[in-house]
Design a protein around this motif. Sequence first.
Motif, PDB file in Angstrom:
ATOM      1  N   GLY A   1       0.927  -1.352   0.215  1.00  0.00           N
ATOM      2  CA  GLY A   1       0.038  -0.028  -0.260  1.00  0.00           C
ATOM      3  C   GLY A   1       0.711   1.265  -0.037  1.00  0.00           C
ATOM      4  N   PRO A   2       0.411   2.470   0.060  1.00  0.00           N
ATOM      5  CA  PRO A   2       1.054   3.756  -0.255  1.00  0.00           C
ATOM      6  C   PRO A   2       1.745   3.860   1.128  1.00  0.00           C
ATOM      7  CG  PRO A   2      -1.461   3.936  -0.694  1.00  0.00           C
ATOM      8  CD  PRO A   2      -1.359   2.582   0.040  1.00  0.00           C
ATOM      9  N   LYS A   3       2.843   4.423   0.868  1.00  0.00           N
ATOM     10  CA  LYS A   3       3.699   4.856   2.020  1.00  0.00           C
ATOM     11  C   LYS A   3       3.263   6.533   2.420  1.00  0.00           C
ATOM     12  CE  LYS A   3       7.472   2.113   0.568  1.00  0.00           C
ATOM     13  NZ  LYS A   3       7.686   1.255   1.603  1.00  0.00           N
ATOM     14  N   LEU A   4       3.611   6.807   3.903  1.00  0.00           N
ATOM     15  CA  LEU A   4       3.405   8.122   4.392  1.00  0.00           C
ATOM     16  C   LEU A   4       4.318   8.889   3.352  1.00  0.00           C
ATOM     17  CD1 LEU A   4       2.830   7.282   7.954  1.00  0.00           C
ATOM     18  CD2 LEU A   4       1.098   7.750   6.401  1.00  0.00           C
ATOM     19  N   THR A   5       4.049  10.121   3.452  1.00  0.00           N
ATOM     20  CA  THR A   5       4.795  11.159   2.481  1.00  0.00           C
ATOM     21  C   THR A   5       4.673  12.581   3.255  1.00  0.00           C
ATOM     22  OG1 THR A   5       3.157  11.865   1.043  1.00  0.00           O
ATOM     23  CG2 THR A   5       4.829  10.212   0.290  1.00  0.00           C
ATOM     24  N   GLY A   6       5.757  13.387   3.064  1.00  0.00           N
ATOM     25  CA  GLY A   6       5.626  14.813   3.896  1.00  0.00           C
ATOM     26  C   GLY A   6       6.331  14.799   4.825  1.00  0.00           C
ATOM     27  N   PRO A   7       6.239  15.774   5.766  1.00  0.00           N
ATOM     28  CA  PRO A   7       7.190  16.115   6.942  1.00  0.00           C
ATOM     29  C   PRO A   7       6.523  15.157   8.067  1.00  0.00           C
ATOM     30  CG  PRO A   7       5.501  17.929   6.670  1.00  0.00           C
ATOM     31  CD  PRO A   7       5.509  17.031   5.310  1.00  0.00           C
ATOM     32  N   LEU A   8       7.787  14.910   8.797  1.00  0.00           N
ATOM     33  CA  LEU A   8       7.442  14.294  10.043  1.00  0.00           C
ATOM     34  C   LEU A   8       6.654  14.957  10.899  1.00  0.00           C
ATOM     35  CD1 LEU A   8       7.973  11.763  11.947  1.00  0.00           C
ATOM     36  CD2 LEU A   8      10.103  12.875  12.472  1.00  0.00           C
ATOM     37  N   PRO A   9       5.583  14.528  11.256  1.00  0.00           N
ATOM     38  CA  PRO A   9       4.691  15.091  12.629  1.00  0.00           C
ATOM     39  C   PRO A   9       5.437  15.261  13.697  1.00  0.00           C
ATOM     40  CG  PRO A   9       3.195  13.616  11.295  1.00  0.00           C
ATOM     41  CD  PRO A   9       4.769  13.459  11.207  1.00  0.00           C
ATOM     42  N   PRO A  10       5.203  16.363  14.618  1.00  0.00           N
ATOM     43  CA  PRO A  10       6.169  16.564  15.764  1.00  0.00           C
ATOM     44  C   PRO A  10       5.452  15.669  17.014  1.00  0.00           C
ATOM     45  CG  PRO A  10       4.588  18.460  15.588  1.00  0.00           C
ATOM     46  CD  PRO A  10       4.712  17.625  14.452  1.00  0.00           C
ATOM     47  N   PHE A  11       4.207  15.158  16.934  1.00  0.00           N
ATOM     48  CA  PHE A  11       3.776  14.571  17.948  1.00  0.00           C
ATOM     49  C   PHE A  11       4.103  15.050  19.324  1.00  0.00           C
ATOM     50  CE2 PHE A  11       4.510  11.340  14.519  1.00  0.00           C
ATOM     51  CZ  PHE A  11       3.111  10.656  14.418  1.00  0.00           C
TER      52      PHE A  11
ATOM     53  N   ASN B   1       8.920   4.317   5.467  1.00  0.00           N
ATOM     54  CA  ASN B   1       7.987   5.130   4.957  1.00  0.00           C
ATOM     55  C   ASN B   1       8.771   6.193   3.861  1.00  0.00           C
ATOM     56  OD1 ASN B   1       4.989   4.614   5.488  1.00  0.00           O
ATOM     57  ND2 ASN B   1       5.823   4.657   7.428  1.00  0.00           N
ATOM     58  N   HIS B   2       8.029   7.252   3.534  1.00  0.00           N
ATOM     59  CA  HIS B   2       8.711   8.416   2.613  1.00  0.00           C
ATOM     60  C   HIS B   2       8.763   9.706   3.333  1.00  0.00           C
ATOM     61  CE1 HIS B   2       8.602   5.722  -1.218  1.00  0.00           C
ATOM     62  NE2 HIS B   2       9.461   5.482  -0.400  1.00  0.00           N
ATOM     63  N   LEU B   3       8.917   9.628   4.412  1.00  0.00           N
ATOM     64  CA  LEU B   3       8.759  10.986   5.379  1.00  0.00           C
ATOM     65  C   LEU B   3       9.999  11.819   5.110  1.00  0.00           C
ATOM     66  CD1 LEU B   3       7.322   9.571   8.910  1.00  0.00           C
ATOM     67  CD2 LEU B   3       6.088  10.853   6.857  1.00  0.00           C
ATOM     68  N   SER B   4       9.850  12.876   4.915  1.00  0.00           N
ATOM     69  CA  SER B   4      11.059  13.867   4.459  1.00  0.00           C
ATOM     70  C   SER B   4      11.002  15.180   5.413  1.00  0.00           C
ATOM     71  CB  SER B   4      10.771  14.272   2.960  1.00  0.00           C
ATOM     72  OG  SER B   4       9.662  15.027   2.842  1.00  0.00           O
ATOM     73  N   GLY B   5      12.227  15.987   4.889  1.00  0.00           N
ATOM     74  CA  GLY B   5      12.265  17.149   5.984  1.00  0.00           C
ATOM     75  C   GLY B   5      13.174  16.634   7.169  1.00  0.00           C
ATOM     76  N   THR B   6      13.505  17.885   7.995  1.00  0.00           N
ATOM     77  CA  THR B   6      14.079  17.515   9.135  1.00  0.00           C
ATOM     78  C   THR B   6      13.233  17.000  10.308  1.00  0.00           C
ATOM     79  OG1 THR B   6      13.587  19.939  10.026  1.00  0.00           O
ATOM     80  CG2 THR B   6      15.747  19.620   8.672  1.00  0.00           C
TER      81      THR B   6
ATOM     82  N   HIS C   1      14.848   4.659   7.703  1.00  0.00           N
ATOM     83  CA  HIS C   1      14.542   4.271   6.395  1.00  0.00           C
ATOM     84  C   HIS C   1      13.631   4.983   5.728  1.00  0.00           C
ATOM     85  CE1 HIS C   1      17.323   0.892   6.256  1.00  0.00           C
ATOM     86  NE2 HIS C   1      16.805   0.661   7.493  1.00  0.00           N
ATOM     87  N   ASN C   2      13.488   6.472   5.988  1.00  0.00           N
ATOM     88  CA  ASN C   2      12.764   7.447   5.403  1.00  0.00           C
ATOM     89  C   ASN C   2      13.524   8.134   4.736  1.00  0.00           C
ATOM     90  OD1 ASN C   2       9.611   7.641   6.331  1.00  0.00           O
ATOM     91  ND2 ASN C   2      10.663   6.618   8.172  1.00  0.00           N
ATOM     92  N   ARG C   3      13.111   9.580   4.562  1.00  0.00           N
ATOM     93  CA  ARG C   3      14.164  10.382   3.758  1.00  0.00           C
ATOM     94  C   ARG C   3      14.350  11.674   4.637  1.00  0.00           C
ATOM     95  NH1 ARG C   3      10.491   9.725  -1.720  1.00  0.00           N
ATOM     96  NH2 ARG C   3      11.469   7.530  -2.469  1.00  0.00           N
ATOM     97  N   LEU C   4      14.430  11.567   5.886  1.00  0.00           N
ATOM     98  CA  LEU C   4      14.632  12.548   6.905  1.00  0.00           C
ATOM     99  C   LEU C   4      16.139  13.066   6.633  1.00  0.00           C
ATOM    100  CD1 LEU C   4      13.063  10.974  10.005  1.00  0.00           C
ATOM    101  CD2 LEU C   4      11.782  12.940   8.473  1.00  0.00           C
ATOM    102  N   THR C   5      16.281  14.357   6.835  1.00  0.00           N
ATOM    103  CA  THR C   5      17.407  15.184   6.462  1.00  0.00           C
ATOM    104  C   THR C   5      18.013  16.025   7.598  1.00  0.00           C
ATOM    105  OG1 THR C   5      16.185  17.075   5.583  1.00  0.00           O
ATOM    106  CG2 THR C   5      16.899  15.349   4.245  1.00  0.00           C
ATOM    107  N   GLY C   6      19.082  16.572   7.748  1.00  0.00           N
ATOM    108  CA  GLY C   6      19.692  17.519   8.634  1.00  0.00           C
ATOM    109  C   GLY C   6      20.033  17.007  10.096  1.00  0.00           C
ATOM    110  N   GLU C   7      19.900  17.535  10.980  1.00  0.00           N
ATOM    111  CA  GLU C   7      20.437  17.460  12.345  1.00  0.00           C
ATOM    112  C   GLU C   7      19.570  16.721  13.193  1.00  0.00           C
ATOM    113  OE1 GLU C   7      22.971  19.680  15.544  1.00  0.00           O
ATOM    114  OE2 GLU C   7      21.926  20.783  14.051  1.00  0.00           O
ATOM    115  N   ILE C   8      19.865  16.108  14.171  1.00  0.00           N
ATOM    116  CA  ILE C   8      18.948  15.366  15.309  1.00  0.00           C
ATOM    117  C   ILE C   8      18.799  16.488  16.182  1.00  0.00           C
ATOM    118  CG2 ILE C   8      18.805  13.817  17.031  1.00  0.00           C
ATOM    119  CD1 ILE C   8      20.643  11.805  15.528  1.00  0.00           C
ATOM    120  N   PRO C   9      17.334  17.058  16.584  1.00  0.00           N
ATOM    121  CA  PRO C   9      17.316  18.001  17.459  1.00  0.00           C
ATOM    122  C   PRO C   9      17.866  17.854  18.892  1.00  0.00           C
ATOM    123  CG  PRO C   9      15.256  16.659  16.942  1.00  0.00           C
ATOM    124  CD  PRO C   9      16.255  16.514  15.762  1.00  0.00           C
ATOM    125  N   LEU C  10      18.435  18.640  19.209  1.00  0.00           N
ATOM    126  CA  LEU C  10      19.181  18.683  20.661  1.00  0.00           C
ATOM    127  C   LEU C  10      18.073  18.597  21.826  1.00  0.00           C
ATOM    128  CD1 LEU C  10      21.694  18.259  21.883  1.00  0.00           C
ATOM    129  CD2 LEU C  10      21.780  20.845  22.325  1.00  0.00           C
TER     130      LEU C  10
END
Length: 234
Positions: A10-20, A34-39, A58-67
């Motif tokens: 089935g389809p994968k989740l896309t777009g930014p990672l929600p902050p929860f 999934n295919h979550l992207s952005g920081t 195994h998504n497409r998350l970029t940048g830095e791990i938030p401190l």
Amino acid sequence: LSLYRRIKSGPKLTGPLPPFNNNPSLEGLYLDYNHLSGTIPADFLEASLNTKLITISHNRLTGEIPLTLDSFDALNIEMEGNLIDRMDVRFCDNVEWMDGKVKDFGCNAILCPKHTYGTFGRQNGTDSNGTDSKCTPCANEVDSTPYLGSTTCDVPINERDVLDIFYNALGGDNWDNNEGWKSDKSICDWFGVECRDGTSVQAIRLGANNLKGTPPKEIFLLRQLHILWLHSNP
């Protein structure tokens, strides 16, 4: 909350990672493959009090791990297989993270360093087969692991580049229909190419289209390719 796609179709989740950031009772979050992207948001899990396991690998998350995540005394967070390139050294002191593996292996227990790889993208001791899952330096001359948490030293390749190789190898200029190929359009709009999530190639259907030659081995670098129909060609 389980929305991982390692096995499920089935389809994968896309777009930014929600902050929860408003879920104080959240204990586990499974969003891997999934295919979550952005920081990763700076306020990720901000209100969580009892979170034990997070899988966003195994998504497409970029940048830095938030401190801000450093405020967790104990946390298992799987982030391998993304495009993360920075991690503050203060995470290396979180000795209760990753089931206590950070005490033994430092930041390697969270993510393997750049220019190295591991079976799990991190060092976590000996697996069930007795194999030490350490972070191993890549021997490639090409800088193929510019990110933290690599699980392979294979040189990454753009899907557009793979399709260009495919087109050239099979005489694309002489196909009966090559609409869109080698153009600036999205590869998902090229004739015969299907993308389930709007980004990654899921199927190539070019039967009876005057393709000539042998499909190049690079076609197997399309990680999400499930269907390759090339029947009734010369």
